[in-house]
Design a protein around this motif. Structure first.
Motif, PDB file in Angstrom:
ATOM      1  N   PHE A 193       5.456  -6.361   2.602  1.00 53.70           N
ATOM      2  CA  PHE A 193       4.278  -5.866   1.886  1.00 53.70           C
ATOM      3  C   PHE A 193       4.575  -4.494   1.279  1.00 53.70           C
ATOM      4  O   PHE A 193       4.236  -4.222   0.116  1.00 53.70           O
ATOM      5  CB  PHE A 193       3.078  -5.774   2.822  1.00 53.70           C
ATOM      6  N   HIS A 236       5.172  -3.685  -2.937  1.00 53.89           N
ATOM      7  CA  HIS A 236       4.064  -2.967  -3.576  1.00 53.89           C
ATOM      8  C   HIS A 236       4.603  -1.654  -4.153  1.00 53.89           C
ATOM      9  O   HIS A 236       4.772  -0.677  -3.434  1.00 53.89           O
ATOM     10  CB  HIS A 236       2.968  -2.680  -2.548  1.00 53.89           C
ATOM     11  N   ILE A 280      -5.519  -0.162  -0.505  1.00 56.31           N
ATOM     12  CA  ILE A 280      -4.458  -1.086  -0.894  1.00 56.31           C
ATOM     13  C   ILE A 280      -4.105  -2.067   0.222  1.00 56.31           C
ATOM     14  O   ILE A 280      -3.901  -3.258  -0.017  1.00 56.31           O
ATOM     15  CB  ILE A 280      -3.187  -0.296  -1.298  1.00 56.31           C
ATOM     16  N   TYR A 286      -2.461   1.995 -12.198  1.00 58.23           N
ATOM     17  CA  TYR A 286      -3.199   1.617 -10.988  1.00 58.23           C
ATOM     18  C   TYR A 286      -4.643   1.270 -11.310  1.00 58.23           C
ATOM     19  O   TYR A 286      -5.325   1.965 -12.077  1.00 58.23           O
ATOM     20  CB  TYR A 286      -3.164   2.759  -9.975  1.00 58.23           C
TER      21      TYR A 286
END
Length: 411
Positions: free
Chosen positions: A215, A219, A337, A401
């Motif tokens: 993860f 990311h 997130i 973002y």
């Protein structure tokens, strides 16, 4: 929604009280045991060894603590952490009362305390997602950052007063009660429903570590947050290492050093109050974090030009404010997130990566002080911080973002 709406959330208030007593307990513990070692031995080597025994397990077991948080209930992990830390303190009290305190016992209990801490802090971070809603992440983190800063200042003060007015055994027992009060608050917290993502098949510990690592590395924004945090912490290490030498250079003595160090905490508390009550950021952006990191680097750089410790203290206060703001933004972005079912292990990975280089950076700064002088290390640290923020500001993952949508919940 009012800026003060969060204090009407009884669950958050109880969580905050538990956090306060736990943070105070940690601060008082370090002060009390440190003074006990000085009283018993007067040895700097033994002091350093104790801090090593307490600090290394905290780093070594933090990832295991994060996995435990994801696998079990965050509340249960926090409860047992508080209980075990209180047992450590009651053991110290009993040993002090009976005159059976030994260095081996101090080292062993320090290691146990550090290990338990490695489970508590991932849990206290992960559970926050089930206490406040997303739009209150930044405000809640601001309040808790200010609480931690205040506890770091008030804890040693309370510990010193208790030891001077009472005794080591009574001080340790009161310290133990602070963790029991923290544990008691957990029974009065009603958590928000869990995300449906929690309903997954059981995995092995190695499988959970791999999932967390995948993860993080999958990311881009998390990678940027981690890398800039690493360089930001390296820049901040110039403050921790350099201030004592700067105080000596200014002939300010211990009082001047304490005033500069107090500026760091005072700035952090001031920023936390502003962010929690007056400037509430409901949707934190990574570019804001990079901008604050750049400003913090500028302040570190300017310390190299100071002429006296008051000028340095003023800049250190601004650096403390920037540091608290960075901490709030980083935590809030991470909570936005990272899915709740992975929060423990993923945030542990972030903490380990971000803090892992700090001891090495402190050692390098010590060498640089001897080689080039104390003022020059602030130039180097400032440039490192400014470049980290400036480069991070223009990275695509930061520029592009967007706040992710809320996940559906199950009752």
């Amino acid at each position: 929604m009012s800026n003060l709406e969060i204090i009407k959330n009884k669950n958050f208030v109880m969580y905050w009280l538990g956090y306060l007593f736990s943070a105070l307990g940690d601060a008082v513990f370090i002060l009390s045991v440190s003074w006990l070692i000085v009283d018993m031995t007067g040895s700097g080597v033994i002091m350093g060894t104790f801090l090593l025994f307490a600090g290394v397990p905290r780093v070594m077991f933090m990832l295991i603590g994060g996995i435990a948080v994801d696998r079990f209930s965050s509340r249960k992990v926090m409860l047992w952490s508080d209980i075990l830390r209180s047992i450590v303190l009651f053991t110290f009290a009993a040993a002090s009362m009976t005159g059976s305190t030994s260095l081996l016992l101090i080292y062993a209990l320090g290691a146990v305390f550090g290990t338990v801490d490695a489970f508590y802090w991932p849990a206290v971070t992960a559970i926050r997602q089930r206490i406040v809603h997303r739009e209150q992440y930044t405000q809640s983190n601001s309040i808790l950052t200010g609480t931690w800063q205040a506890a770091a200042i008030a804890g040693p003060l309370f510990g010193g007063i208790m030891i001077n007015l009472l005794s080591f055994p009574i001080s340790f027992m009161i310290n133990a009660l602070s963790f029991l009060i923290s544990a008691a608050t957990l029974f009065y917290i009603k958590l928000l429903p869990e995300s449906q993502e929690l309903l997954r098949e059981n995995q092995t510990v190695i499988g959970e570590v791999r999932e967390g690592a995948r993860f993080v590395f999958g990311h881009p924004l998390l990678i940027v947050i981690i890398v800039t945090a690493v360089f930001g912490n390296m820049a901040m290490s110039t403050i921790l290492v350099g201030l004592p030498f700067l105080a000596k250079d200014f002939s300010a003595g211990a009082q001047g050093l304490s005033q500069m160090q107090a500026g760091l905490g005072a700035g952090g508390i001031a920023a936390s109050v502003l962010l929690s009550a007056f400037i509430v950021i409901k949707k934190p952006k990574p570019r804001a974090k990079m901008a604050v990191l750049f400003v913090q680097g500028c302040m570190i750089f300017l310390i190299g030009f100071t002429q006296n410790h008051w000028q340095a203290a003023f800049l250190v206060a601004l650096i403390g404010a920037a540091g608290a703001t960075l901490g709030v933004l980083e935590q809030s972005l991470s909570q936005t997130i990272i899915p709740h079912h992975m929060m423990g292990r993923v945030y542990s990975i972030i903490l380990i990566a971000a803090q892992g280089m700090t001891p090495a950076a402190q050692a390098v700064n010590g060498l640089l002080i001897d080689a080039v002088g104390v003022h020059d290390i602030f130039f180097y640290g400032g440039v490192l911080g400014m470049l980290s923020g400036l480069i991070g500001f223009f990275i695509p993952a930061v520029v592009n973002y967007h706040v992710p949508a809320e996940k559906p919940v199950s009752a």
